[in-house]
Design a protein around this motif. Structure first.
Motif, PDB file in Angstrom:
ATOM      1  N   SER A   1       8.508  -5.074  11.970  1.00  0.00           N
ATOM      2  CA  SER A   1       8.967  -4.639  11.060  1.00  0.00           C
ATOM      3  C   SER A   1       8.316  -2.859  10.457  1.00  0.00           C
ATOM      4  O   SER A   1       8.969  -2.273  10.227  1.00  0.00           O
ATOM      5  CB  SER A   1       9.872  -5.138  10.612  1.00  0.00           C
ATOM      6  N   ASN A   2       7.257  -3.303  10.551  1.00  0.00           N
ATOM      7  CA  ASN A   2       6.441  -2.929   9.191  1.00  0.00           C
ATOM      8  C   ASN A   2       5.729  -1.626  10.156  1.00  0.00           C
ATOM      9  O   ASN A   2       4.621  -2.362  11.298  1.00  0.00           O
ATOM     10  CB  ASN A   2       5.679  -3.169   8.504  1.00  0.00           C
ATOM     11  N   PRO A   3       6.139  -0.230  10.214  1.00  0.00           N
ATOM     12  CA  PRO A   3       4.843   0.689  10.976  1.00  0.00           C
ATOM     13  C   PRO A   3       3.650   0.799  10.649  1.00  0.00           C
ATOM     14  O   PRO A   3       3.239   1.049  11.757  1.00  0.00           O
ATOM     15  CB  PRO A   3       5.545   1.950  10.882  1.00  0.00           C
TER      16      PRO A   3
ATOM     17  N   ASP B   1      10.963   6.776  13.352  1.00  0.00           N
ATOM     18  CA  ASP B   1      11.924   6.659  14.536  1.00  0.00           C
ATOM     19  C   ASP B   1      11.758   5.688  14.525  1.00  0.00           C
ATOM     20  O   ASP B   1      12.317   5.063  15.808  1.00  0.00           O
ATOM     21  CB  ASP B   1      10.844   7.712  15.738  1.00  0.00           C
ATOM     22  N   LEU B   2      10.979   5.027  14.084  1.00  0.00           N
ATOM     23  CA  LEU B   2      10.454   3.336  14.552  1.00  0.00           C
ATOM     24  C   LEU B   2      11.499   2.241  14.355  1.00  0.00           C
ATOM     25  O   LEU B   2      11.612   1.213  13.894  1.00  0.00           O
ATOM     26  CB  LEU B   2       9.254   2.808  14.008  1.00  0.00           C
ATOM     27  N   PHE B   3      12.363   3.137  13.430  1.00  0.00           N
ATOM     28  CA  PHE B   3      13.813   2.434  12.562  1.00  0.00           C
ATOM     29  C   PHE B   3      14.413   2.047  13.334  1.00  0.00           C
ATOM     30  O   PHE B   3      15.044   2.910  13.609  1.00  0.00           O
ATOM     31  CB  PHE B   3      13.796   2.392  11.194  1.00  0.00           C
TER      32      PHE B   3
ATOM     33  N   SER C   1       0.861  -1.079   0.536  1.00  0.00           N
ATOM     34  CA  SER C   1      -0.314  -0.101   0.029  1.00  0.00           C
ATOM     35  C   SER C   1       0.729   1.095  -0.101  1.00  0.00           C
ATOM     36  O   SER C   1       1.705   1.247   0.449  1.00  0.00           O
ATOM     37  CB  SER C   1      -0.659  -0.428   1.684  1.00  0.00           C
ATOM     38  N   LEU C   2       0.501   2.353  -0.274  1.00  0.00           N
ATOM     39  CA  LEU C   2       0.946   3.748   0.071  1.00  0.00           C
ATOM     40  C   LEU C   2       1.638   4.311   1.024  1.00  0.00           C
ATOM     41  O   LEU C   2       2.720   4.687   1.194  1.00  0.00           O
ATOM     42  CB  LEU C   2      -0.250   4.955  -0.803  1.00  0.00           C
ATOM     43  N   GLU C   3       1.673   3.566   2.393  1.00  0.00           N
ATOM     44  CA  GLU C   3       1.623   3.197   4.008  1.00  0.00           C
ATOM     45  C   GLU C   3       2.855   2.475   3.556  1.00  0.00           C
ATOM     46  O   GLU C   3       3.685   2.676   4.419  1.00  0.00           O
ATOM     47  CB  GLU C   3       0.876   3.170   5.414  1.00  0.00           C
ATOM     48  N   ASP C   4       2.909   1.526   2.829  1.00  0.00           N
ATOM     49  CA  ASP C   4       3.546   0.780   3.333  1.00  0.00           C
ATOM     50  C   ASP C   4       5.123   1.093   2.448  1.00  0.00           C
ATOM     51  O   ASP C   4       6.839   0.436   2.638  1.00  0.00           O
ATOM     52  CB  ASP C   4       3.594  -1.068   2.205  1.00  0.00           C
ATOM     53  N   TYR C   5       5.140   2.237   1.461  1.00  0.00           N
ATOM     54  CA  TYR C   5       6.403   3.427   1.324  1.00  0.00           C
ATOM     55  C   TYR C   5       7.520   3.274   2.950  1.00  0.00           C
ATOM     56  O   TYR C   5       9.227   2.422   2.267  1.00  0.00           O
ATOM     57  CB  TYR C   5       5.912   4.788   1.331  1.00  0.00           C
ATOM     58  N   TYR C   6       6.893   3.296   3.818  1.00  0.00           N
ATOM     59  CA  TYR C   6       7.904   3.996   4.818  1.00  0.00           C
ATOM     60  C   TYR C   6       9.298   2.086   4.716  1.00  0.00           C
ATOM     61  O   TYR C   6       9.842   2.447   5.147  1.00  0.00           O
ATOM     62  CB  TYR C   6       7.611   4.007   5.957  1.00  0.00           C
ATOM     63  N   TYR C   7       8.072   0.823   5.423  1.00  0.00           N
ATOM     64  CA  TYR C   7       8.669  -0.139   5.233  1.00  0.00           C
ATOM     65  C   TYR C   7       9.399  -0.250   4.367  1.00  0.00           C
ATOM     66  O   TYR C   7      10.602  -1.223   4.626  1.00  0.00           O
ATOM     67  CB  TYR C   7       7.570  -0.581   5.904  1.00  0.00           C
ATOM     68  N   TYR C   8       9.231  -0.612   3.213  1.00  0.00           N
ATOM     69  CA  TYR C   8      10.505  -0.609   1.969  1.00  0.00           C
ATOM     70  C   TYR C   8      11.041   0.175   1.649  1.00  0.00           C
ATOM     71  O   TYR C   8      12.454  -0.732   1.929  1.00  0.00           O
ATOM     72  CB  TYR C   8       9.255  -0.421   0.669  1.00  0.00           C
ATOM     73  N   THR C   9      11.323   1.828   2.021  1.00  0.00           N
ATOM     74  CA  THR C   9      12.058   2.173   1.983  1.00  0.00           C
ATOM     75  C   THR C   9      13.259   2.522   3.096  1.00  0.00           C
ATOM     76  O   THR C   9      14.784   1.754   2.915  1.00  0.00           O
ATOM     77  CB  THR C   9      11.551   4.125   2.119  1.00  0.00           C
ATOM     78  N   PHE C  10      12.755   2.086   4.739  1.00  0.00           N
ATOM     79  CA  PHE C  10      13.660   2.643   5.934  1.00  0.00           C
ATOM     80  C   PHE C  10      14.640   0.961   6.256  1.00  0.00           C
ATOM     81  O   PHE C  10      15.108   0.769   6.957  1.00  0.00           O
ATOM     82  CB  PHE C  10      12.811   2.588   6.688  1.00  0.00           C
TER      83      PHE C  10
END
Length: 224
Positions: free
Chosen positions: A186-188, A222-224, A30-39
């Motif tokens: 691991s996924n915010p 901050d979650l990574f 999803s669009l919100e998975d961007y952070y999980y993918y990137t960081f």
């Protein structure tokens, strides 16, 4: 190879696809998975396969992000974990050598294709946690409960004849806390739900990642 490869295997089992002819692996979120993918996921893949190029692209027409990488060496290593080309109708449980690999696999699987829900039960607020998986019918989806039991979780399983999917659900505060402690998130998108529930004692259905992070006075990074 690093033990973190089992987390990647879980992620591919969840939302991944292996190209039918090329040595390319793609995950769709999803669009919100961007952070999980990137960081998180991109750095994990780069550590596992030094020198590999990992691409993250936004698909506006599908409201999603695509993460992909292509490498003959990486592909050959991943194939040894029972990952097949094309459709995942013939998935089977991968061979996991120890409890750490089991928990990493379950984490990657949940981060990409699991859901954390909160039901009302007898109250007027959504407070009761439920960890849930749902997968199309295959040997893997029929047998997934074996892994959950090995990890120490009690669960409910049912089959939806209309959607031809197997559902697994782990319920209750105690099991959620155990999941966070032993398996982890691991996924915010998921972890922020847990943090919001832990702080406020309830959850707001359909709330956005941005809303939860603002309420928690945190930045997603901050979650990574």
């Amino acid at each position: 190879m690093r033990s973190s490869v089992y987390e990647l295997i879980g992620a591919i089992y969840g939302d991944g696809h292996i190209h039918s002819t090329e040595n390319r692996v793609t995950l769709v979120g999803s669009l919100e998975d961007y952070y999980y993918y990137t960081f998180y996921l991109k750095p994990l893949i780069e550590k596992l396969f030094p020198g590999i190029n990992v691409y993250i692209r936004k698909r506006n027409d599908r409201n999603s992000y695509y993460l992909s990488f292509e490498s003959k060496d990486a592909f050959q290593k991943l194939q040894s974990f029972h990952l097949w080309r094309g459709a995942k109708n013939n998935l089977v449980l991968p061979i996991l050598p120890n409890s750490l690999s089991l928990k990493l696999f379950l984490r990657g699987l949940f981060d990409t294709d699991g859901s954390l829900k909160f039901s009302k039960q007898s109250k007027n607020i959504n407070y009761y946690p439920r960890i849930q998986y749902a997968f199309k019918e295959s040997d893997f989806s029929r047998d997934l409960g074996t892994f959950l039991s090995q990890a120490g979780f009690t669960f409910c399983r049912w089959y939806d004849k209309r959607d031809k999917e197997y559902y697994y659900q782990i319920s209750g505060d105690s099991f959620l806390h155990t999941w966070i402690k032993t398996v982890g998130l691991s996924n915010p998108v998921h972890y922020s739900k847990y943090l919001y529930w832990k702080r406020f004692g309830y959850f707001i259905p359909r709330s956005s990642l941005a809303f939860r992070m603002n309420a928690l006075h945190l930045k997603t990074e901050d979650l990574f």
